[in-house]
Enzyme design. Sequence first.
Site, PDB file in Angstrom:
ATOM      1  CE  LYS A  12      -0.757   0.379   5.001  1.00 44.81           C
ATOM      2  NZ  LYS A  12      -0.045   1.629   5.187  1.00 44.81           N
ATOM      3  CB  THR A  13       4.073   2.210   1.599  1.00 44.03           C
ATOM      4  OG1 THR A  13       3.587   1.906   2.911  1.00 44.03           O
ATOM      5  CG2 THR A  13       4.935   3.448   1.651  1.00 44.03           C
ATOM      6  CG  ASP A  16      -0.946   5.009   4.846  1.00 45.41           C
ATOM      7  OD1 ASP A  16      -1.645   4.024   4.559  1.00 45.41           O
ATOM      8  OD2 ASP A  16       0.264   4.924   5.144  1.00 45.41           O
ATOM      9  CD  GLU A  17      -1.756   2.130   8.444  1.00 47.27           C
ATOM     10  OE1 GLU A  17      -2.781   1.464   8.584  1.00 47.27           O
ATOM     11  OE2 GLU A  17      -0.631   1.624   8.306  1.00 47.27           O
ATOM     12  NE  ARG A  47       1.893  -7.360  10.883  1.00 48.17           N
ATOM     13  CZ  ARG A  47       1.554  -6.577   9.868  1.00 48.17           C
ATOM     14  NH1 ARG A  47       2.375  -5.633   9.462  1.00 48.17           N
ATOM     15  NH2 ARG A  47       0.411  -6.733   9.221  1.00 48.17           N
ATOM     16  CD  GLN A  58      -3.314  -4.716   8.129  1.00 50.59           C
ATOM     17  OE1 GLN A  58      -2.200  -4.570   8.627  1.00 50.59           O
ATOM     18  NE2 GLN A  58      -3.509  -4.625   6.826  1.00 50.59           N
TER      19      GLN A  58
END
Length: 728
Positions: free
Chosen positions: A33-34, A217-218, A599, A248
Amino acid sequence: MQDIFDLLNSQQQAAVAAPPGPTLILAGPGSGKTRVLTYRIAYLIGVMNVPAWNIMAVTFTNKAAKEMGARVQKILGEKANGIWLGTFHSLCGRILRREADLLPVSRDFVIFDADDQESLMKEVLRESNLDEKLFRPGAILDAVSRAKNDLITPADYPVKNFRDEQTKRFYVRYQQLLIKNNAMDFDDMLVYTNQLLEIYPNVRETYGHKFEQLLVDEFQDTNLSQYAILKQLSWQHRNLYVVGDEDQSIYRWRGADYRNIQRFTTDFKPVNTILLEQNYRSTQSILDGAMAVINRNANRTQKHLFTKASKGEKISLVVSSDDREEADLVVTAIREGINRQKINPSDFAIMYRTNAQSRLLEEAFRREGLAYRLVGAQRFYGRREVKDLIAYLRVIYNPKDEISLRRVINMPTRGIGGKSVEHLAEAAGTLEKTMGEILIDLAVGDPKASALFGNEGVRLGNFGRLINEWREFAQKNAVPMLFDRVIEDVGYQNFIQDKSEEGQDRWENVLELRSVLTEYETTGLADFLEAMALVADQDTLPETLDAPTMMTLHAAKGLEFEHVFITGLDEMLLPHSRSRDNEEDLAEERRLLYVGMTRAKKKLTLTRAARRRSPYGSYEDTLPSRFLDDLPAALLTGSPRGLPSRLNYSHEPRYTRWEVPAFMQPSRQPAQAPSKRYQTGMQVRHAVYGRGVVKTSRFEHGDETVEVFFEGVGLKALVASLAKLEIL
């Protein structure tokens, strides 16, 4: 841009080149996504010819903003100059200083941090002549913060009971004092920005026109106040591009509301929704396990995470006989991975639900002689509440210890300020004694010591009397009981356990320290303090070592590791006991495990213990986490109720998959317990705590331990033979 598109998969390409208008990018973990956000900015400037100064991009950390800015600059060079790129607070700060003439503070306002806010709220309480033990500054600030995040002003604060009424009054005065100090707190930065945009049409039009493109973002971690700002800034162009994943969202306790995703799709119809499902981090086995867990949550968008990497190893599920063995097994497996398979130490990570769980792992690392790193927390014995209570025990053992004495003499506050402490130090010098000896002299009314003090001598003498009483108590009682006595006498539980998540974590650290003390019931206080001195030396290990990393699951967000261990998969730990009565909290616990599992890149190991030591020294049987039931057996090596006792970094397992040694099997037929005197629901009276209701009762070390909820005090665990509870 064609070179950029060649680096993207089809879903990422669709996201980067999405047409103008409201756009929702639901990005699974490890889906890049970044990269998508960075390339989207480059696409807006390089292809759609949007000037950089007409773009606002919001990130959740300054580090993320800096990294994204550097990437965009590398792609576009000078064309990237002028982008409004930063966190919500930094970008709101720019607007507020520009529009300060419309605010109740001037352009050079200061921002109060957490310590400043607490000091200010303490001033509010002092003005009201109220006891901080009844109205904790931290708890009130949490209530005020929640109100601000929901855009509730002091005047509109809802009042349902007396405490709400007091909180409203504190909120009003707190805001008045902030303005008097030409200051605002972090929540005010969002509130004031909202008010500017809502009250002043010219401000809303100016910024609504300026920001042709807004990227966030987020997005799942935004609160209601942040969402309101985005709505008002994007009202004109409607080019709001948000990236997030409701699966998330793990910061509900901070005010984050994943339902903003649902609000967005309702308020900005029609929304172009694009899924990013290809994972570039984990093996398919790990992804399948994570999806099996998260798919049980409601109110979410179904996603199918896939990877072009190999299926990888199965998820390991390991049950140990107790929590100490759990820690030993994990650290032994890491040592074997480092030594036998030559795995880089920093490729290992251990995750857990609460900070208190790190203690046994830290001790296991010390026994193995391995260095470790902690993320987002101090080492257990370096935590404030742990150091506070060890300092009390050191003063009891040795009243001449002036370092420890200075730490605890006014903590919690007992009216002994800095001037009194310095006066005490001067008196000690005059009489050629230590400060602790002077306190004890004042407690027994020594005329030489008393002559050097006025009214403050009474307060100092009262503390000296406490030290004397504790020292006498320590001669006849075990260390854990002394610990309980100190906590009760100084009101330490009320001092740290406010209604905040942090306060609860700190209290859990206190309980964990108590469980350590049970190991010194027979050897005594001196041995405990000597052991703590050795621990303190090892706590000075540098944090920059190439070493395994330990962290809470909350701190793991945004990180990745080759090999991940998630410990404590028992009911009451994960999911946490605080979530058991609330469906939303339980759903967030599930998301927390999902974040932790995703993770892992190559190997994921889940561990639990068949029994855990309580703060009172006894062992209690545990139940496997309900989340383990969601994992298909085909994805696992092991079963929640019995497993090999060694992890598979060694090529010499002691047990086959289904063999469980007898000592690891929880007893199915415990011995018949003696009959209990106190029953659940029974009303009792305590000489200090007053009336209460029995919640639970159990036998430990041959005595009955009773948990009682006392009116105005809270839940207390008492030894029945000592508590002398009167049955009403």
